[in-house]
Each structure stands twice: as structure tokens, then as C-alpha cells.
Design a protein around this motif. Structure first.
Motif, PDB file in Angstrom:
ATOM      1  N   ARG A 144       0.832  -1.205   0.000  1.00 15.82           N
ATOM      2  CA  ARG A 144       0.000   0.000   0.000  1.00 15.82           C
ATOM      3  C   ARG A 144       0.870   1.260   0.000  1.00 15.82           C
ATOM      4  O   ARG A 144       0.574   2.247  -0.676  1.00 15.82           O
ATOM      5  CB  ARG A 144      -0.910  -0.013   1.228  1.00 15.82           C
TER       6      ARG A 144
ATOM      7  N   ALA B 169       1.041   4.122  -3.071  1.00 18.56           N
ATOM      8  CA  ALA B 169       0.803   5.553  -2.886  1.00 18.56           C
ATOM      9  C   ALA B 169       1.888   6.395  -3.540  1.00 18.56           C
ATOM     10  O   ALA B 169       1.637   7.534  -3.963  1.00 18.56           O
ATOM     11  CB  ALA B 169       0.718   5.882  -1.385  1.00 18.56           C
TER      12      ALA B 169
ATOM     13  N   GLN C 155       0.346  14.098   0.459  1.00 18.18           N
ATOM     14  CA  GLN C 155      -0.562  13.017   0.818  1.00 18.18           C
ATOM     15  C   GLN C 155      -0.019  11.639   0.440  1.00 18.18           C
ATOM     16  O   GLN C 155      -0.453  10.626   0.986  1.00 18.18           O
ATOM     17  CB  GLN C 155      -1.938  13.215   0.183  1.00 18.18           C
ATOM     18  N   GLN C 156       0.952  11.613  -0.490  1.00 15.82           N
ATOM     19  CA  GLN C 156       1.538  10.330  -0.867  1.00 15.82           C
ATOM     20  C   GLN C 156       2.431   9.751   0.230  1.00 15.82           C
ATOM     21  O   GLN C 156       2.731   8.557   0.228  1.00 15.82           O
ATOM     22  CB  GLN C 156       2.359  10.474  -2.157  1.00 15.82           C
TER      23      GLN C 156
ATOM     24  N   ALA D  96       0.825   7.351   4.137  1.00 16.13           N
ATOM     25  CA  ALA D  96       0.833   5.907   4.401  1.00 16.13           C
ATOM     26  C   ALA D  96       2.222   5.433   4.810  1.00 16.13           C
ATOM     27  O   ALA D  96       2.366   4.558   5.682  1.00 16.13           O
ATOM     28  CB  ALA D  96       0.351   5.152   3.164  1.00 16.13           C
TER      29      ALA D  96
END
Length: 474
Positions: free
Chosen positions: A12, A16, A104-105, A108
Motif C-alpha cells: 500500500r 501511494a 498526501q503520498q 501511508a
């Protein structure tokens, strides 16, 4: 093992970052963030209680302030927090260009690393991911194979351990791990590594740091082109080089400029260049372990066969273990483990048995277990059996007396190997298990079944005759 917590996974995290970074650069970024957290947790504040650069940088990432600014803020924090490590490893920790990464990448990634209970485990997850998804470039030794090498080498406190093609540093770290598991002080090992790949050395530098270890890492430069430890020999030498490596000799220059006491290796294959380098870098009582394609043990090619014969005749080869295929990702060849020493006389780091002029051959081809499609691993029981067999053959204190075991191991003399044209492939020497004797009642049962079958044949012929008579009357 890929999942850390909260349902997050490395997959995940990398998804991203897709589009902003190439896959290898994304993986390098993940490992750098893991290292930053490690540094933050192991550093202490100064005498006034102020935060160190790593703790301050990690705190900024955890607060979300910097990653909201995108890749530039992240890069600044990483460089500030890892400045000491970058200096230590001569800028090997250079990061990829993070300018295209959006804030925002990174969310995670920070969450995944922050939630991990064990940083060494998720670093191994990164290495495993690189192995299973890479289509080229750097390949590293799987941990089960690395632990086997550490087990047969038995590093001791005060030993210097050297890997001339160190990759991620896994063989060096497994040596350290083995010493610690044996009750020794891991920091009493001196670790040395060289590699020609810059990205491999970057990975090794971070891997060593995350494990709380220290190592002298040199490169990026080929060991053959420029041995950065030319004046040193080592107690333990371990290597998993590229198999059947062509173009290693710099257009013929290295074949004629380096010392090759057992013969000049062929230009198109470096297997026996690596074998000679391992032997050359051992101390007089040192030990060496080298992974080679199984074909190297039996090839009839003139140059390679002559070098193999001289290694046997000089008695520096001690053991060959024929391993299962599929243990090393991206390597189709079956693999063999070659063990070397310059003296098989009884001594402290060898054992009580004088094995001069003798060689141990172990056929471990059938010991692997499938873990995923196309990926096999060696179970712990199989590794222990190999390690115990080698220890028993050497007469290590506390081991069982050595005995040849059909379909598993045999001890052969130099003359026996010479008689087979210096073929050292274990499966060509290890005897098959004796055929099981057939119980007497089984012979009786076979005789009864034979009589029954003959009776059925007779009945069949009689019925066939009666049927023909009936058909003739129609």
C-alpha cells in the motif's frame, strides 16, 4: 510478514508513491524513513536535554507538518536527521529526487513505519519485496541461506568477517546474529564489505545501521578491479557472487594482472575467480564459504576443471553441499555451497579431527520447502542437519561422531575425487540408500497372486472356446 499493523502493508505504501518515484527509488525512500526512526529512537539528547537532529526530524514527520509540504520538506528532514550517517558512509545514503512527491503520498509511509513494532523486521520486508519484484539490478542473499552460511562458518568473538560482494550486507549481519545467538558479544565481530553497486551499498549501509551494527563498507567498485582491503586477510570470508559472471576481467587485463595461484579463470565466467579470491583473503587458519552454481562442481571445461583440481590437490577445499534449486530468487541454476580452509589439522576454530586430504560431500537437494510460487526456502531442521554434519566431520566438541549416511553425506579422499576427474558434485559420490529387503510373506503373497492370475487366464481361454461353439451353432 509484510503487514506491520492497522492493516497497512508495504504494498500500500509503494502504491501511494507510484508515479512520483521509480519503484527502486520508492523502496529506497521507505528504507531511509525506517532508518530515520531508528536513529531517532537510539540517539540521546545533549547534556541540556535538547533534541538531536534525528529525533527532531522524526518528530517533525510524525507531526505531519513537513510531509504536508511534499517531497521537498521530506527530503530536508531526512538529510538533516541522517547527516551523521551520510558522513559516516561517504554519502552512500544519497536519496532520490523527491521533488515530485506530494504530501498526501507520504502519509501511508509515515504511518506504516511509525506503527511497526520491530524496525529490523520491516527492513527485511523491504529487502524481500525488492527480491520478488525486481527485474534486474541488485539481488541479495535470502535470510535462510545467509543463516546457513553463518552456521557452518561459526564466527567467534574477535573474528574479522569479510564479504567481497556484500550486497545488502545480509551475510555480515547473519554472522553477527549467529555469534549473539551462541552467547557471544556481537560487537566483538569486525565486519568488512565491498560491492560495485552503489544502490547495494546504500542498502547495506542502512541495513547495518538499523541492526545497530557497525561495518567498514567500501565502493562502489569491483573487488577485482580494486580490492579496497588489499592489505588485509580475514578469519571468515563469505560470498554470494553473481553466477557465471561474464565481462568481469576488464577486457582481459585482470586475468593477467592479478595473482591466480590455481590457474587463470576463463574470460567468460568468474566463478573460479571468486573461489580463488575467497581462498586468497583467508588467514592461515581462516574459513571461507562461497555459493556457486552446481555446474561448477562438475564442469568438464578445461580451465575450470584444472582450477578445481588444484583446489582439491592443495587441500584448501573442505566441503561441498549440493543445495536445492529455487532457494535464491532470479537464479535458475541449482546452487552449491563450497567451504574452504587452509588447514584441516585439529585446532580451536576447526575441531579435533585431522581431515587433511579428505573432503565432506553433502547431498541436500531434497531439503527445500515451497513458500510461494517459484520460491523455495530451507527449513530450520535442514539447516541444522547440514551444520551438525559438518561439525561432526570436523570433530567439534559436543558433536556426535561422524558417519557416512546413504543419500545424505560421505567423506572421500583426494584419490577418490581424482579418480572421478575431480568431480566434487555430492550426488555423484553419495551412495543411494540400500534397497529395502522384501519380507518373506511378501514373496509368498506374490506367488499366490501369480497362481491366481494363471488360473484366471485358463478360465478365460475356456470361456472363449465355449463362446465360439455357441456362435458356430447360430
Amino acid at each position: 510478514m509484510e503487514r506491520a499493523s492497522k492493516g497497512m502493508s508495504l504494498g500500500r505504501v509503494l502504491d501511494a508513491l507510484r508515479g512520483a518515484l521509480a519503484p527502486q527509488d520508492a523502496l529506497l525512500l521507505v528504507m531511509a524513513v525506517i532508518l530515520l526512526r531508528h536513529e531517532a529512537e537510539t540517539e540521546r539528547g545533549d547534556e541540556w536535554g535538547d533534541l538531536t537532529p534525528a529525533r527532531e526530524a522524526w518528530g517533525a514527520l510524525m507531526s505531519g507538518g513537513l510531509w504536508r509540504d511534499g517531497g521537498h520538506g521530506l527530503a530536508e528532514a531526512l538529510h538533516r536527521g541522517l547527516r551523521a550517517r551520510e558522513a559516516e558512509f561517504s554519502s552512500l545514503l544519497d536519496l532520490p529526487n523527491l521533488g515530485g512527491v506530494r504530501g498526501q503520498q507520504v502519509a501511508a509511509l509515515i504511518d506504516w513505519v511509525a506503527a511497526a513494532p520491530d524496525l529490523t523486521e520491516i527492513f527485511e520486508v523491504c529487502l524481500d519485496h525488492g527480491q520478488t519484484t525486481s527485474k534486474g539490478g541488485d539481488y541479495y542473499t535470502p535470510s535462510d541461506v545467509a543463516r546457513l552460511l553463518a552456521g557452518v562458518m561459526e564466527p567467534r568473538e574477535g573474528d574479522a568477517v569479510y564479504d567481497p560482494v556484500c550486497g545488502s550486507g545480509g551475510l555480515l549481519l547473519r554472522a553477527r546474529e549467529h555469534l549473539e545467538a551462541s552467547g557471544g558479544h556481537a560487537d566483538e565481530l569486525a565486519l568488512y564489505g565491498q560491492d560495485e553497486s552503489r544502490s547495494a551499498l546504500q542498502t547495506a549501509a542502512m541495513n547495518v545501521c538499523v541492526h545497530g551494527a557497525e561495518a567498514r563498507l567500501k565502493g562502489p567498485e569491483s573487488t577485482f578491479v580494486n580490492d579496497r582491503f588489499a592489505d588485509l586477510t580475514f578469519d571468515v570470508v563469505v560470498a554470494n557472487p553473481p553466477f557465471n559472471q561474464s565481462g568481469w576481467d576488464e577486457g582481459g587485463y585482470l586475468r593477467h594482472s592479478l595473482p591466480w595461484p590455481y590457474g587463470v579463470p576463463p574470460a567468460g565466467n568468474a566463478n573460479f575467480a571468486w573461489a580463488q579470491h575467497v581462498v586468497r583473503k583467508m588467514t592461515p587458519t581462516g574459513r571461507g564459504a562461497l555459493l556457486l552454481p552446481t555446474g561448477a562442481a562438475t564442469t568438464a571445461k578445461t580451465a575450470e576443471g584444472q582450477i578445481r583440481a588444484r583446489l582439491v590437490d592443495d587441500d584448501v577445499l573442505s566441503c561441498v553441499v549440493e543445495l536445492p534449486a529455487g532457494l535464491i530468487p532470479h537464479v535458475r541454476n541449482p546452487v552449491s555451497l563450497w567451504l574452504f580452509t587452509k588447514s584441516k589439522k585439529p585446532r580451536d576454530n576447526w575441531g579435533r579431527s585431522d581431515r587433511s586430504g579428505q573432503f565432506l560431500l553433502i547431498d541436500a537437494r531434497d531439503t527445500a520447502a515451497s513458500v510461494t510460487r517459484g520460491r523455495r526456502a530451507m527449513p530450520e531442521a535442514a539447516k541444522k542437519r547440514i551444520i551438525k554434519t559438518f561439525a561432526a566431520w570436523r570433530g567439534v566438541r559436543g558433536s556426535q561422531p561422524y558417519e557416512d549416511v546413504p543419500a545424505w553425506c560421505t567423506s572421500v579422499s583426494r584419490g577418490e575425487i581424482a579418480a572421478k576427474e575431480y568431480d566434487v558434485l555430492p550426488s555423484h559420490h553419495v551412495a543411494a540408500p540400500p534397497a529395502e529387503s522384501v519380507p518373506a510373506d511378501a514373496h509368498e503373497r506374490a506367488a499366490d497372486l501369480t497362481d491366481e492370475l494363471l488360473g484366471l487366464f485358463e478360465t478365460s481361454r475356456r470361456l472363449e472356446g465355449e463362446l465360439r461353439d455357441l456362435l458356430g451353432q447360430l
